[in-house]
Design a protein around this motif. Sequence first.
Motif, PDB file in Angstrom:
ATOM      1  N   LEU A  24       4.121   3.167  13.960  1.00  0.00           N
ATOM      2  CA  LEU A  24       4.831   4.170  13.582  1.00  0.00           C
ATOM      3  C   LEU A  24       4.331   4.351  11.982  1.00  0.00           C
ATOM      4  CD1 LEU A  24       6.815   6.334  13.657  1.00  0.00           C
ATOM      5  CD2 LEU A  24       8.758   4.617  12.878  1.00  0.00           C
ATOM      6  N   LEU A  25       4.326   3.356  11.260  1.00  0.00           N
ATOM      7  CA  LEU A  25       3.850   3.482   9.959  1.00  0.00           C
ATOM      8  C   LEU A  25       2.462   4.060   9.729  1.00  0.00           C
ATOM      9  CD1 LEU A  25       5.342   0.317   8.221  1.00  0.00           C
ATOM     10  CD2 LEU A  25       6.170   2.534   7.905  1.00  0.00           C
ATOM     11  N   LEU A  26       1.594   3.572  10.790  1.00  0.00           N
ATOM     12  CA  LEU A  26       0.069   4.107  10.886  1.00  0.00           C
ATOM     13  C   LEU A  26       0.301   5.579  11.007  1.00  0.00           C
ATOM     14  CD1 LEU A  26      -1.419   0.945  12.322  1.00  0.00           C
ATOM     15  CD2 LEU A  26      -2.005   1.877   9.949  1.00  0.00           C
ATOM     16  N   GLU A  27       1.002   6.071  11.957  1.00  0.00           N
ATOM     17  CA  GLU A  27       0.947   7.319  12.487  1.00  0.00           C
ATOM     18  C   GLU A  27       1.505   8.240  11.313  1.00  0.00           C
ATOM     19  OE1 GLU A  27       3.119   7.433  16.017  1.00  0.00           O
ATOM     20  OE2 GLU A  27       1.511   6.521  17.033  1.00  0.00           O
ATOM     21  N   ILE A  28       2.492   7.807  10.187  1.00  0.00           N
ATOM     22  CA  ILE A  28       3.010   8.669   9.479  1.00  0.00           C
ATOM     23  C   ILE A  28       2.751   8.131   7.876  1.00  0.00           C
ATOM     24  CG2 ILE A  28       4.867   9.608  10.737  1.00  0.00           C
ATOM     25  CD1 ILE A  28       6.653   7.390   9.465  1.00  0.00           C
TER      26      ILE A  28
END
Length: 120
Positions: A24-28
């Motif tokens: 999730l952190l990578l996507e945002i």
Amino acid sequence: MVAKKIRDMKENKSPGVNVIPPKLLLEIVEQNSIPLPTVFNLSLKEGVVLLEWKEANIFPLFKKDQEKVKDYRPVSLTSVICKLLERLIKDHLVDFLVKNKLINPSQHGFLKARSCLTNM
């Protein structure tokens, strides 16, 4: 620096107590490039760590024989965001120590391009 560290994360790692996975952190990552450093800097300035960052889910992980209780070791799954802050602090601390020649040249563990093998 925070965005770079997020991009270096392995996306398949388990989330901690706050259930925020690295994926999730990578996507945002772009949206987090301003609020996360702000939270990190405030935490360091005030000397306060969020309670959620101190909590961990602890799981037993077997080493050899699943039948023997003594062959299990505890594994703590902490917050991915707290691990990110820890990595940033570690990198800055090691950089400072290396630049100011405060680490003995014979030190080989935990330094870039050095290991137990290069120490031999």
